[in-house]
Write a protein that holds these residues in place. Structure first.
Motif, PDB file in Angstrom:
ATOM      1  N   SER A  52      -0.054  21.221   5.686  1.00 43.31           N
ATOM      2  CA  SER A  52      -0.746  20.151   6.373  1.00 43.31           C
ATOM      3  C   SER A  52      -0.548  18.823   5.672  1.00 43.31           C
ATOM      4  O   SER A  52      -0.853  18.682   4.498  1.00 43.31           O
ATOM      5  N   ALA A  53      -0.070  17.863   6.414  1.00 44.67           N
ATOM      6  CA  ALA A  53       0.234  16.569   5.802  1.00 44.67           C
ATOM      7  C   ALA A  53      -1.020  15.817   5.409  1.00 44.67           C
ATOM      8  O   ALA A  53      -0.980  14.958   4.534  1.00 44.67           O
ATOM      9  N   SER A  54      -2.142  16.120   6.022  1.00 45.32           N
ATOM     10  CA  SER A  54      -3.351  15.388   5.658  1.00 45.32           C
ATOM     11  C   SER A  54      -3.816  15.757   4.261  1.00 45.32           C
ATOM     12  O   SER A  54      -4.639  15.074   3.690  1.00 45.32           O
ATOM     13  N   LYS A  55      -3.290  16.824   3.716  1.00 48.83           N
ATOM     14  CA  LYS A  55      -3.658  17.215   2.366  1.00 48.83           C
ATOM     15  C   LYS A  55      -2.693  16.631   1.348  1.00 48.83           C
ATOM     16  O   LYS A  55      -2.835  16.859   0.158  1.00 48.83           O
ATOM     17  N   ILE A  56      -1.689  15.915   1.801  1.00 43.55           N
ATOM     18  CA  ILE A  56      -0.741  15.286   0.897  1.00 43.55           C
ATOM     19  C   ILE A  56      -1.350  14.005   0.368  1.00 43.55           C
ATOM     20  O   ILE A  56      -1.854  13.190   1.130  1.00 43.55           O
ATOM     21  N   ILE A  57      -1.308  13.839  -0.928  1.00 53.52           N
ATOM     22  CA  ILE A  57      -1.903  12.669  -1.558  1.00 53.52           C
ATOM     23  C   ILE A  57      -0.810  11.852  -2.214  1.00 53.52           C
ATOM     24  O   ILE A  57      -0.065  12.368  -3.063  1.00 53.52           O
ATOM     25  N   GLN A  60       0.831  -1.211   0.000  1.00 49.88           N
ATOM     26  CA  GLN A  60       0.000   0.000   0.000  1.00 49.88           C
ATOM     27  C   GLN A  60       0.859   1.253   0.000  1.00 49.88           C
ATOM     28  O   GLN A  60       2.044   1.212   0.282  1.00 49.88           O
ATOM     29  N   ASP A  61       0.237   2.376  -0.320  1.00 47.08           N
ATOM     30  CA  ASP A  61       0.958   3.638  -0.223  1.00 47.08           C
ATOM     31  C   ASP A  61       0.870   4.138   1.220  1.00 47.08           C
ATOM     32  O   ASP A  61      -0.006   3.728   1.982  1.00 47.08           O
ATOM     33  N   PRO A  62       1.776   4.996   1.613  1.00 51.75           N
ATOM     34  CA  PRO A  62       1.776   5.501   2.994  1.00 51.75           C
ATOM     35  C   PRO A  62       0.503   6.265   3.320  1.00 51.75           C
ATOM     36  O   PRO A  62       0.016   7.057   2.524  1.00 51.75           O
ATOM     37  N   GLN A  63      -0.015   6.005   4.504  1.00 48.07           N
ATOM     38  CA  GLN A  63      -1.202   6.701   4.998  1.00 48.07           C
ATOM     39  C   GLN A  63      -0.782   7.623   6.139  1.00 48.07           C
ATOM     40  O   GLN A  63      -0.153   7.185   7.101  1.00 48.07           O
ATOM     41  N   PHE A  64      -1.186   8.876   6.046  1.00 46.76           N
ATOM     42  CA  PHE A  64      -0.814   9.864   7.057  1.00 46.76           C
ATOM     43  C   PHE A  64      -1.524   9.579   8.377  1.00 46.76           C
ATOM     44  O   PHE A  64      -2.743   9.338   8.412  1.00 46.76           O
ATOM     45  N   SER A 115      -0.267  19.376  14.757  1.00 46.46           N
ATOM     46  CA  SER A 115      -0.660  20.304  13.697  1.00 46.46           C
ATOM     47  C   SER A 115      -1.714  19.727  12.772  1.00 46.46           C
ATOM     48  O   SER A 115      -2.469  20.484  12.145  1.00 46.46           O
ATOM     49  N   ASP A 116      -1.788  18.412  12.685  1.00 46.36           N
ATOM     50  CA  ASP A 116      -2.763  17.798  11.799  1.00 46.36           C
ATOM     51  C   ASP A 116      -2.952  16.338  12.210  1.00 46.36           C
ATOM     52  O   ASP A 116      -2.057  15.738  12.805  1.00 46.36           O
ATOM     53  N   LYS A 117      -4.113  15.833  11.901  1.00 48.11           N
ATOM     54  CA  LYS A 117      -4.425  14.462  12.297  1.00 48.11           C
ATOM     55  C   LYS A 117      -5.064  13.755  11.124  1.00 48.11           C
ATOM     56  O   LYS A 117      -5.974  14.281  10.487  1.00 48.11           O
ATOM     57  N   GLY A 118      -4.560  12.547  10.879  1.00 45.13           N
ATOM     58  CA  GLY A 118      -5.128  11.766   9.787  1.00 45.13           C
ATOM     59  C   GLY A 118      -5.850  10.560  10.334  1.00 45.13           C
ATOM     60  O   GLY A 118      -6.623  10.643  11.282  1.00 45.13           O
ATOM     61  N   SER A 119      -5.565   9.413   9.762  1.00 43.95           N
ATOM     62  CA  SER A 119      -6.284   8.197  10.116  1.00 43.95           C
ATOM     63  C   SER A 119      -5.605   7.451  11.257  1.00 43.95           C
ATOM     64  O   SER A 119      -5.362   6.253  11.170  1.00 43.95           O
ATOM     65  N   ILE A 120      -5.328   8.145  12.326  1.00 43.80           N
ATOM     66  CA  ILE A 120      -4.656   7.514  13.464  1.00 43.80           C
ATOM     67  C   ILE A 120      -5.693   6.916  14.404  1.00 43.80           C
ATOM     68  O   ILE A 120      -6.646   7.577  14.807  1.00 43.80           O
ATOM     69  N   PRO A 121      -5.538   5.613  14.734  1.00 49.52           N
ATOM     70  CA  PRO A 121      -6.498   4.975  15.655  1.00 49.52           C
ATOM     71  C   PRO A 121      -6.417   5.614  17.037  1.00 49.52           C
ATOM     72  O   PRO A 121      -5.389   6.158  17.434  1.00 49.52           O
ATOM     73  N   ASP A 122      -7.495   5.496  17.772  1.00 49.50           N
ATOM     74  CA  ASP A 122      -7.523   6.038  19.138  1.00 49.50           C
ATOM     75  C   ASP A 122      -6.537   5.320  20.046  1.00 49.50           C
ATOM     76  O   ASP A 122      -6.132   5.865  21.077  1.00 49.50           O
ATOM     77  N   ARG A 123      -6.149   4.113  19.680  1.00 50.18           N
ATOM     78  CA  ARG A 123      -5.195   3.349  20.477  1.00 50.18           C
ATOM     79  C   ARG A 123      -3.774   3.902  20.344  1.00 50.18           C
ATOM     80  O   ARG A 123      -2.873   3.512  21.081  1.00 50.18           O
TER      81      ARG A 123
END
Lengths: 116, 116
Positions: free
Chosen positions: B100-105, A41-45, A55-63
């Motif tokens: 913002s890294a969440s905008k990086i695709i 897969q490609d890297p997921q932020f 500064s930013d939050k992506g698909s990080i689990p609550d764990r």
């Protein structure tokens, strides 16, 4: 030139255990990013920090949680590990545009986490 | 909204022949575009970036890419492939002036194989 350092490079954990991944950015870089890359897969932020603040939050689990310290290194803490957490975890750093930098991210070699 | 499409999941060329890895993007703004290379079990290495200066961008290891706004493309090329070029290549797009890294695709990646 100095690069982004990540430790450990490899980590094996059992389900439900915890793990801590460390990232040391390029000197003078003020922004740190964490990514998760599953097999094929490609890297997921996941999350980023600028000047020790999230500064930013992506698909990080609550764990998972992370922080950036006064020396700008960052740690990603992962609890209650699941089999699906097995992945390559990358850290990247950059010098924020507000401080004269660019949007170019420089990646570390990654930590390969295997959850058994 | 932004998106990036790498048109080939796998490209195979003979050593010494030209390389072409295709990337198309979609962006509401003039984006910043990057190509990263990832060797097996290694981190992501920046090959080159486009940030609205010259449309033909030269990178490391003999790679270059041309930004074509009319075609919304940012294809990566190299005149002569080397065995050491075998790796996964990612096309990445970010909006301008936005750290913002969440905008990086990330594109889905193209695996480059080199035949002897």
């Amino acid at each position: 030139a100095a690069g982004v350092i990540q430790s450990p490079r490899h980590l094996i954990k059992e389900k439900r255990e915890t793990a801590t991944l460390k990232c040391y950015p390029i000197p003078r870089h003020d922004t740190v990013y964490w990514y998760q890359q599953g097999p094929g897969q490609d890297p997921q932020f996941l999350i980023s920090f600028y000047e020790k603040m999230q500064s930013d939050k992506g698909s990080i689990p609550d764990r998972f949680s992370a922080q950036q310290f006064s020396d700008y290194h960052s740690e990603l803490n992962m609890s209650s590990l699941e089999l699906g957490d097995s992945a390559l975890y990358f850290c990247a750093s950059s010098l924020d545009k507000g401080t004269g930098g660019t949007d170019t991210q420089y990646f570390g070699p990654g930590t390969r986490l295997t959850v058994l | 909204a932004q998106s990036v499409t790498q048109l080939d999941s796998h490209v195979s060329v003979s050593e010494g022949t030209p390389v072409l890895l295709r990337c198309n993007y979609s962006s509401s703004y003039s984006p910043s575009l990057f190509w990263y290379v990832q060797h097996p079990n290694k981190g992501l290495q920046l090959l080159l970036k486009y940030t609205s200066a010259a449309t033909l961008v030269k990178g490391i290891n003999g790679f270059e890419a041309e930004f074509k706004k009319s075609e919304t493309s940012f294809h990566l090329t190299k005149p002569s492939a080397h065995m050491s070029d075998a790796a996964e290549y990612f096309c990445v797009v970010t909006p301008p002036g936005y750290s913002s890294a969440s905008k990086i695709i990330f594109g889905s990646g193209t695996r480059l194989s080199i035949r002897p």
